[in-house]
Design an enzyme around this catalytic site. Structure first.
Site, mmCIF file in Angstrom:
data_model
loop_
_atom_site.group_PDB
_atom_site.id
_atom_site.type_symbol
_atom_site.label_atom_id
_atom_site.label_comp_id
_atom_site.label_asym_id
_atom_site.label_seq_id
_atom_site.Cartn_x
_atom_site.Cartn_y
_atom_site.Cartn_z
ATOM 1 N N ALA A 86 -9.928 9.144 8.159
ATOM 2 C CA ALA A 86 -9.400 10.468 7.822
ATOM 3 C C ALA A 86 -8.321 10.377 6.749
ATOM 4 O O ALA A 86 -8.126 11.309 5.961
ATOM 5 C CB ALA A 86 -8.858 11.145 9.077
ATOM 6 N N SER A 140 0.814 -1.219 0.000
ATOM 7 C CA SER A 140 0.000 0.000 0.000
ATOM 8 C C SER A 140 0.847 1.269 0.000
ATOM 9 O O SER A 140 1.583 1.519 -0.938
ATOM 10 C CB SER A 140 -0.965 -0.046 1.193
ATOM 11 O OG SER A 140 -1.896 0.989 1.141
#
Length: 546
Positions: free
Chosen positions: A372, A65
């Site tokens: 977030a 990632s």
């Protein structure tokens, strides 16, 4: 030769370093690529067992990632495209950390506990990101799968969400879509084009978007998708793998943490920009105002935009469906207040980690969740999908506003990758919503103003000394720490703070927000000192940032 003899022989070609212990974190195993060969082989074995148990296709994605290029990792994908169920995370660690001489014992233990029929077929989809190590490591996964007689479909270089999509399509017999790359591009693009038909007066400027691909797979696959978008989105792609390192001074995580544009992106005033992360499951937006100030539109702002749009459309369509927004403790307090007080939608808070948000979102008719950091999506219950589809296809509706709202909701469902957070899908959703609502990026930003916030981390001897409750917002142990945090919070207007242990290393994460950045930084520093003194900090005392 029996299956198990073949496993034992082949596992010797992927030997485990003696004594190495790795944890299956929020998104799988993740560490320096040099330490992962045995993990990949063994996750191939586990994927076969999971496929036999569920009688469904299972996915294995090789990626780290947003981590640096030298790292890599692996995550398993369950039948509906979701993350693997928690009980099987335990099995993954059992297999990963078994020494070579007891690997077969660990494997047979899983088979026995889960009552798995080894005669059942097993089908595994494999994908990988663009890291130099991914080719070799995905081959190790294949070796594991084939050692136990599983069948492999290797998709090659794909985004993580694309692999999740393929698995879901395969296991729903095509009801969710076609398990091909073209099937992915067509489904999302056609829905996006349908959405933007309801915003007919868009100029070329309004269709234009700057995209930072983080020098990762998202850049490659977005290029492939452009021809399906029928010029309804005009993309200028930066950090597109032609030069520069994966996630280095670019990508969603860099932009979120550094609060500045990625390297190589030249922004004009008011121009919409977004960044993917390395495997394209996170997205953040941002722009520059006329004073040259940088404005970040993170996961909270994305969730609020989508939640507002969905609530508006449901009202116009006359549909009584509950919309909820799922957040973590890291969500900005201003976003929570806006959602609850102004938008009047249900807000629930869960522990950090996408798997927790995804599970909570499934409890509602429509669950919007975004961390977030920009990882998130929208989930629609089967009942909600049925009601929306029925209304959208009802030719007897005379009220044009109601009919249009139902059609917009239907297109919205199809532009979303409900399996998992997907930067490409989320980008199309945001662009579609902004177009339909006629909002500029500045107007979107003005929905509410973020409170200044700060994240810090403190090294400790043992992160397990801190335990938490209330979705990680309050400390249970050590004694006195929560009381200290409460006293410090009282000193600053509009403030809150919390501390939580890392899931993978001996550090404690500190979050603070308050009315001004100066007060926020002062609060964060005082909380850091409290953690250091009461929770076994190591090294020098935390120093103020400035």
């Amino acid at each position: 030769m029996t299956q198990f003899e073949k496993v034992f022989r082949n596992s010797a070609l992927h030997p485990k370093p003696v004594g190495l212990v790795l944890q299956y974190g929020t998104a799988g195993f993740r560490t320096n690529a040099k330490e992962l060969d045995h993990i990949m082989f063994r996750m191939g074995l586990l994927a076969v067992l999971r496929s036999k148990k569920t009688k469904a296709t299972i996915g294995v994605m090789v990626t780290a990632s947003h981590n640096p290029e030298e790292d890599n990792g692996v995550k398993l994908v369950d039948p509906m495209g979701e993350m693997v169920t928690p009980s099987w995370e335990e099995y993954s660690m059992q297999l990963a950390n078994a020494e070579q001489d007891v690997l077969l014992t660990a494997l047979k233990d899983v088979i026995e506990k889960e009552a798995i029929s080894m005669d059942q077929d097993a089908n595994i989809f494999i994908g990988k990101d663009t890291r130099p190590s991914s080719e070799k490591l995905s081959q190790a996964v294949s070796d594991g799968v084939m050692s136990l007689g599983g069948h492999v479909h290797d998709y090659g270089v794909v985004t993580t969400p694309q692999l999740h999509f393929m698995v879901r399509c395969q296991n729903t017999q095509g009801c969710y879509g076609s398990p091909t790359m073209e099937g992915y591009y067509r489904k999302l693009s056609q829905a996006f084009v349908q959405l933007t038909k309801h915003a007919p007066n868009r100029t070329d400027d309004q269709k234009h978007l700057l995209v930072d691909g983080a020098n990762g797979v998202g850049a490659l696959r977005l290029r492939d998708m452009e021809r399906f978008l029928q010029n309804q989105l005009q993309i200028s792609l930066f950090n597109d793998c032609r030069e520069g390192k994966l996630n280095f001074q670019c990508g969603a995580d860099y932009v979120k943490v550094q609060q500045k544009p990625p390297q190589g992106v030249e922004m004009s005033v008011g121009e919409r920009c977004c960044s993917f992360d390395g495997d394209a499951d996170r997205i953040v937006y941002y722009y520059k105002d006329s004073d040259g100030c940088f404005h970040l539109q993170d996961g909270d702002k994305i969730a609020t935009l989508i939640g507002t749009f969905l609530k508006d459309m449901l009202t116009q369509a006359g549909l009584d469906l509950q919309v909820a927004v799922v957040q973590t403790a890291y969500a900005n307090g201003s976003s929570t207040r806006y959602l609850e007080d102004v938008l009047k939608v249900t807000v629930c808070c869960t522990k950090t980690g996408v798997k927790h948000l995804h599970h909570a979102a499934q409890e509602f008719d429509i669950g919007v969740y975004f961390e977030a950091n920009g990882h998130g999506t929208v989930l629609f219950s089967n009942a909600a999908v049925h009601k929306i589809e029925k209304l959208a296809q009802d030719s007897s509706i005379k009220n044009e506003k109601k009919r249009t709202a139902a059609q917009l909701l239907h297109s919205t469902i199809n532009v979303i990758n409900q399996a998992v957070g997907d930067a490409i899908s989320d980008m199309l959703l945001v662009e579609g919503v902004l177009a339909v609502q006629g909002l500029s990026v500045q107007q979107w930003d003005a929905i509410y103003s973020d409170l200044p916030n700060r994240q810090r981390k403190i090294k400790v001897a043992d992160r397990r000394v801190i335990t938490t409750t209330d979705a990680e917002r309050r400390v249970v142990t050590p004694p006195g720490l929560q009381e200290a945090v409460d006293m410090l919070v009282k000193k600053y207007p509009q403030s809150r703070a919390f501390v939580r242990p890392s899931g993978t290393e001996d550090i404690i994460r500190v979050y603070a927000e308050a009315d001004t950045q100066e007060n926020t930084d002062a609060l964060a520093q005082e909380v850091c000192l409290a953690v250091y003194r009461l929770a076994g900090g190591v090294g020098e005392e935390p120093k103020p940032l400035h």
